[in-house]
Design a protein around this motif. Structure first.
Motif, PDB file in Angstrom:
ATOM      1  N   PHE A 119      37.953  29.883  41.421  1.00 12.42           N
ATOM      2  CA  PHE A 119      37.305  30.796  42.354  1.00 12.42           C
ATOM      3  C   PHE A 119      38.196  30.940  43.579  1.00 12.42           C
ATOM      4  CE2 PHE A 119      34.712  31.297  46.226  1.00 12.42           C
ATOM      5  CZ  PHE A 119      34.190  32.559  45.972  1.00 12.42           C
ATOM      6  N   ALA A 120      38.574  32.182  43.919  1.00 14.92           N
ATOM      7  CA  ALA A 120      39.387  32.459  45.104  1.00 14.92           C
ATOM      8  C   ALA A 120      38.533  33.209  46.119  1.00 14.92           C
ATOM      9  CB  ALA A 120      40.616  33.285  44.735  1.00 14.92           C
ATOM     10  N   VAL A 121      38.742  32.936  47.404  1.00 18.39           N
ATOM     11  CA  VAL A 121      37.850  33.477  48.432  1.00 18.39           C
ATOM     12  C   VAL A 121      38.132  34.937  48.780  1.00 18.39           C
ATOM     13  CG1 VAL A 121      37.366  31.219  49.446  1.00 18.39           C
ATOM     14  CG2 VAL A 121      39.287  32.594  50.324  1.00 18.39           C
ATOM     15  N   THR A 122      39.196  35.531  48.238  1.00 13.54           N
ATOM     16  CA  THR A 122      39.433  36.971  48.356  1.00 13.54           C
ATOM     17  C   THR A 122      39.984  37.485  47.033  1.00 13.54           C
ATOM     18  OG1 THR A 122      41.758  36.981  49.054  1.00 13.54           O
ATOM     19  CG2 THR A 122      40.113  36.642  50.781  1.00 13.54           C
ATOM     20  N   ASP A 123      39.822  38.772  46.811  1.00 13.95           N
ATOM     21  CA  ASP A 123      40.374  39.378  45.598  1.00 13.95           C
ATOM     22  C   ASP A 123      41.891  39.299  45.572  1.00 13.95           C
ATOM     23  OD1 ASP A 123      37.871  40.019  44.671  1.00 13.95           O
ATOM     24  OD2 ASP A 123      37.982  42.151  45.171  1.00 13.95           O
ATOM     25  N   ALA A 150      46.709  34.630  41.891  1.00 13.31           N
ATOM     26  CA  ALA A 150      46.520  33.574  40.891  1.00 13.31           C
ATOM     27  C   ALA A 150      46.646  34.135  39.480  1.00 13.31           C
ATOM     28  CB  ALA A 150      45.148  32.927  41.087  1.00 13.31           C
ATOM     29  N   MET A 151      46.102  35.313  39.269  1.00 12.75           N
ATOM     30  CA  MET A 151      46.176  35.967  37.960  1.00 12.75           C
ATOM     31  C   MET A 151      47.630  36.220  37.560  1.00 12.75           C
ATOM     32  SD  MET A 151      44.499  39.644  36.813  1.00 12.75           S
ATOM     33  CE  MET A 151      42.791  39.057  36.844  1.00 12.75           C
ATOM     34  N   ASN A 152      48.433  36.653  38.518  1.00 10.89           N
ATOM     35  CA  ASN A 152      49.846  36.914  38.226  1.00 10.89           C
ATOM     36  C   ASN A 152      50.556  35.651  37.765  1.00 10.89           C
ATOM     37  OD1 ASN A 152      49.527  39.575  38.950  1.00 10.89           O
ATOM     38  ND2 ASN A 152      50.374  39.337  41.004  1.00 10.89           N
ATOM     39  N   TYR A 153      50.272  34.522  38.414  1.00 14.41           N
ATOM     40  CA  TYR A 153      50.893  33.261  38.001  1.00 14.41           C
ATOM     41  C   TYR A 153      50.455  32.872  36.595  1.00 14.41           C
ATOM     42  CZ  TYR A 153      52.035  28.354  37.605  1.00 14.41           C
ATOM     43  OH  TYR A 153      52.528  27.158  37.139  1.00 14.41           O
ATOM     44  N   LEU A 154      49.153  32.954  36.336  1.00 12.56           N
ATOM     45  CA  LEU A 154      48.636  32.556  35.031  1.00 12.56           C
ATOM     46  C   LEU A 154      49.224  33.412  33.914  1.00 12.56           C
ATOM     47  CD1 LEU A 154      44.905  32.023  36.066  1.00 12.56           C
ATOM     48  CD2 LEU A 154      46.571  30.234  35.496  1.00 12.56           C
ATOM     49  N   LYS A 155      49.346  34.699  34.152  1.00 12.01           N
ATOM     50  CA  LYS A 155      49.945  35.585  33.148  1.00 12.01           C
ATOM     51  C   LYS A 155      51.417  35.244  32.925  1.00 12.01           C
ATOM     52  CE  LYS A 155      47.062  39.718  33.660  1.00 12.01           C
ATOM     53  NZ  LYS A 155      47.063  41.153  34.033  1.00 12.01           N
ATOM     54  N   GLU A 156      52.088  34.945  34.022  1.00 10.33           N
ATOM     55  CA  GLU A 156      53.512  34.589  33.935  1.00 10.33           C
ATOM     56  C   GLU A 156      53.710  33.355  33.066  1.00 10.33           C
ATOM     57  OE1 GLU A 156      56.298  32.788  37.250  1.00 10.33           O
ATOM     58  OE2 GLU A 156      56.023  34.945  37.622  1.00 10.33           O
ATOM     59  N   LYS A 157      52.739  32.455  33.094  1.00 12.81           N
ATOM     60  CA  LYS A 157      52.818  31.221  32.296  1.00 12.81           C
ATOM     61  C   LYS A 157      52.242  31.396  30.894  1.00 12.81           C
ATOM     62  CE  LYS A 157      54.909  28.913  35.391  1.00 12.81           C
ATOM     63  NZ  LYS A 157      56.322  28.534  35.175  1.00 12.81           N
ATOM     64  N   TYR A 198      41.147  47.437  38.592  1.00 10.41           N
ATOM     65  CA  TYR A 198      42.241  48.073  37.847  1.00 10.41           C
ATOM     66  C   TYR A 198      43.258  47.078  37.308  1.00 10.41           C
ATOM     67  CZ  TYR A 198      40.531  52.649  39.206  1.00 10.41           C
ATOM     68  OH  TYR A 198      39.752  53.774  39.364  1.00 10.41           O
ATOM     69  N   VAL A 199      43.124  45.805  37.689  1.00  7.36           N
ATOM     70  CA  VAL A 199      43.982  44.791  37.080  1.00  7.36           C
ATOM     71  C   VAL A 199      43.464  44.504  35.672  1.00  7.36           C
ATOM     72  CG1 VAL A 199      44.669  43.730  39.256  1.00  7.36           C
ATOM     73  CG2 VAL A 199      42.593  42.933  38.108  1.00  7.36           C
ATOM     74  N   THR A 200      44.286  43.823  34.886  1.00 12.96           N
ATOM     75  CA  THR A 200      43.890  43.483  33.514  1.00 12.96           C
ATOM     76  C   THR A 200      43.860  41.976  33.343  1.00 12.96           C
ATOM     77  OG1 THR A 200      44.940  45.518  32.723  1.00 12.96           O
ATOM     78  CG2 THR A 200      44.409  43.843  31.079  1.00 12.96           C
ATOM     79  N   PRO A 201      42.679  41.406  32.998  1.00 14.10           N
ATOM     80  CA  PRO A 201      41.388  42.090  32.878  1.00 14.10           C
ATOM     81  C   PRO A 201      40.785  42.376  34.250  1.00 14.10           C
ATOM     82  CG  PRO A 201      41.101  39.748  32.550  1.00 14.10           C
ATOM     83  CD  PRO A 201      42.582  39.958  32.700  1.00 14.10           C
ATOM     84  N   PRO A 202      39.833  43.322  34.325  1.00 15.85           N
ATOM     85  CA  PRO A 202      39.148  43.576  35.605  1.00 15.85           C
ATOM     86  C   PRO A 202      38.535  42.288  36.141  1.00 15.85           C
ATOM     87  CG  PRO A 202      38.612  45.275  34.013  1.00 15.85           C
ATOM     88  CD  PRO A 202      39.354  44.210  33.252  1.00 15.85           C
ATOM     89  N   LEU A 203      38.558  42.148  37.459  1.00 13.97           N
ATOM     90  CA  LEU A 203      38.207  40.881  38.106  1.00 13.97           C
ATOM     91  C   LEU A 203      36.716  40.767  38.392  1.00 13.97           C
ATOM     92  CD1 LEU A 203      39.427  38.274  39.424  1.00 13.97           C
ATOM     93  CD2 LEU A 203      39.550  39.588  41.557  1.00 13.97           C
ATOM     94  N   TYR A 232      24.320  41.023  48.962  1.00 16.96           N
ATOM     95  CA  TYR A 232      25.561  41.032  48.180  1.00 16.96           C
ATOM     96  C   TYR A 232      25.196  41.184  46.709  1.00 16.96           C
ATOM     97  CZ  TYR A 232      24.041  36.333  47.040  1.00 16.96           C
ATOM     98  OH  TYR A 232      23.297  35.269  46.605  1.00 16.96           O
ATOM     99  N   GLY A 233      26.210  41.347  45.898  1.00 14.53           N
ATOM    100  CA  GLY A 233      25.985  41.397  44.451  1.00 14.53           C
ATOM    101  C   GLY A 233      27.188  40.827  43.712  1.00 14.53           C
ATOM    102  N   LEU A 234      26.954  40.287  42.520  1.00 15.41           N
ATOM    103  CA  LEU A 234      28.045  39.821  41.674  1.00 15.41           C
ATOM    104  C   LEU A 234      28.494  40.962  40.776  1.00 15.41           C
ATOM    105  CD1 LEU A 234      27.100  36.204  40.512  1.00 15.41           C
ATOM    106  CD2 LEU A 234      28.099  36.968  42.671  1.00 15.41           C
ATOM    107  N   VAL A 235      29.780  41.238  40.789  1.00 10.25           N
ATOM    108  CA  VAL A 235      30.364  42.236  39.886  1.00 10.25           C
ATOM    109  C   VAL A 235      30.963  41.463  38.716  1.00 10.25           C
ATOM    110  CG1 VAL A 235      32.030  44.114  39.658  1.00 10.25           C
ATOM    111  CG2 VAL A 235      30.882  43.716  41.863  1.00 10.25           C
ATOM    112  N   LYS A 236      30.272  41.494  37.586  1.00  4.61           N
ATOM    113  CA  LYS A 236      30.648  40.673  36.429  1.00  4.61           C
ATOM    114  C   LYS A 236      31.554  41.467  35.502  1.00  4.61           C
ATOM    115  CE  LYS A 236      26.238  38.208  36.808  1.00  4.61           C
ATOM    116  NZ  LYS A 236      24.942  37.876  36.174  1.00  4.61           N
ATOM    117  N   LYS A 237      32.832  41.093  35.508  1.00  8.65           N
ATOM    118  CA  LYS A 237      33.821  41.799  34.690  1.00  8.65           C
ATOM    119  C   LYS A 237      34.458  40.849  33.673  1.00  8.65           C
ATOM    120  CE  LYS A 237      33.443  45.873  36.603  1.00  8.65           C
ATOM    121  NZ  LYS A 237      33.079  47.089  35.857  1.00  8.65           N
ATOM    122  N   ASP A 238      35.588  41.263  33.118  1.00  3.25           N
ATOM    123  CA  ASP A 238      36.151  40.572  31.957  1.00  3.25           C
ATOM    124  C   ASP A 238      37.008  39.353  32.284  1.00  3.25           C
ATOM    125  OD1 ASP A 238      34.935  42.489  30.420  1.00  3.25           O
ATOM    126  OD2 ASP A 238      36.737  43.725  30.206  1.00  3.25           O
TER     127      ASP A 238
END
Length: 329
Positions: free
Chosen positions: A242-246, A252-259, A280-285, A321-327
């Motif tokens: 869980f990251a406190v900003t998008d 973090a997503m970029n690092y994980l994909k790189e690995k 618009y990132v893959t997968p949507p956040l 607030y609301g949770l935006v549940k994506k992939d």
């Protein structure tokens, strides 16, 4: 061309008296002030609207101090603020602190000297010096995003929203949840969101490895580095982050994909902000949607109410607030 000496001659006062009135730098009798203003309006020494504002003390300008101009969440807040204020004939004067608490204090003093009718501050922290300066202002003032006791504010339910997101991750089978935060000097984003994370993990009786908690700054690269630190230093790898900003989550997503890790199959990821980029990132956040545009509208309504009523309420507006549940989970 009309000069200050000519204004003084026609108003039957000294040039120094005209200067004192224009700069508000000393005493000028009400009778002399009226004569000077009349000459100013008759001669066009200053635009008539400026002369009117000198008389009425109404500049129809609201100062707005922002933490970072390039932030999408900031932009959404300003759009909401400006829409409401513009309908009432007000303009906004923007100041960018660039996440510098010292600049916030400088801008408070600067805006006050510009005779703005009110100030809206999207604060980065709530340090003692900032609170002291706010108390000295004597102009309508609203804080957005930080809870300052005794000061009108528009805030988000940081702890509850974060807790609900952690609950959602756990519900999806993730008991090893890491956290990428920011400095706790930012009380709302750094401290409250961390408290929400820790409380939720404790509620579910889940352990937290020390290296799962990383402190970053507000950009994508920092999120990348924080994710790298988690993966390289943890004895047990998390299954969700869980990251406190998008932006941090996308880093973090970029690092994980790189690995070569697959999201969410190998590790799940969630952020905060419901930014346009997050979808618009893959997968949507998966992210938390705080109502930033509404926050701006509420702040505008508060400041307008304070101006019209000439009083300073101690009201605090807490937005939903609301949770935006994506992939990504």
């Amino acid at each position: 061309m009309i000069t200050i000496k000519e204004v003084a001659r026609r108003a039957n006062v000294s040039s120094a008296t005209v200067s004192r009135m224009l700069n508000e730098s000393g005493y000028v009798s009400e009778e002399a002030r009226e004569r000077i203003l009349k000459v100013i309006e008759e001669t066009g020494y200053v635009p008539s609207e400026n002369a009117k504002s000198l008389r009425t003390k109404k500049t129809k300008v609201i100062g707005v101090i922002l933490p970072k101009l390039g932030s999408e969440t900031t932009s959404r807040m300003v759009n909401g603020l400006d829409r409401v204020l513009a309908e009432e004939g007000y303009q906004i004067l923007l100041a960018n602190s660039n996440l510098d608490a010292g600049k916030e204090i400088e801008f408070l003093k600067l805006l006050k000297s510009r005779d703005v009718e009110g100030i809206v501050l999207s604060a980065t922290n709530t340090n003692e010096q900032l609170v002291e300066e706010i108390q000295k202002l004597k102009v309508p003032f609203v804080v957005v995003g930080q809870d300052m006791p005794g000061t009108p504010s528009v805030v988000f339910n940081e702890i509850m929203a974060t807790g609900e997101m952690i609950d959602y991750l756990i519900e999806k089978g993730h008991e090893k949840v890491a956290f990428i935060g920011v400095s706790e000097s930012d009380r709302a984003v750094g401290l409250m969101r961390k408290k929400g994370y820790l409380a939720a993990m404790e509620k579910h009786g889940l352990p937290i490895e020390e290296n799962w908690i990383q402190t970053a700054v507000f950009d994508v690269e920092s999120g990348y580095e924080a994710m790298k630190n988690i993966m390289e230093s943890s004895s047990t790898l998390p299954t969700a982050v869980f990251a406190v900003t998008d932006r941090l989550a996308i880093g973090a997503m970029n690092y994980l994909k790189e690995k070569g890790l697959k999201i969410p199959d190998d590790i799940a990821l969630a952020g905060v902000g419901a930014s346009e980029l997050s979808q618009y990132v893959t997968p949507p956040l998966t992210t938390i949607d705080f109502q930033y545009n509404k926050a701006g509208r509420e702040a505008a309504n508060l400041i307008l109410s304070m101006i019209s009523q000439k009083e300073i309420p101690t009201s605090k507006i807490v937005l939903d607030y609301g949770l935006v549940k994506k992939d990504s989970v």
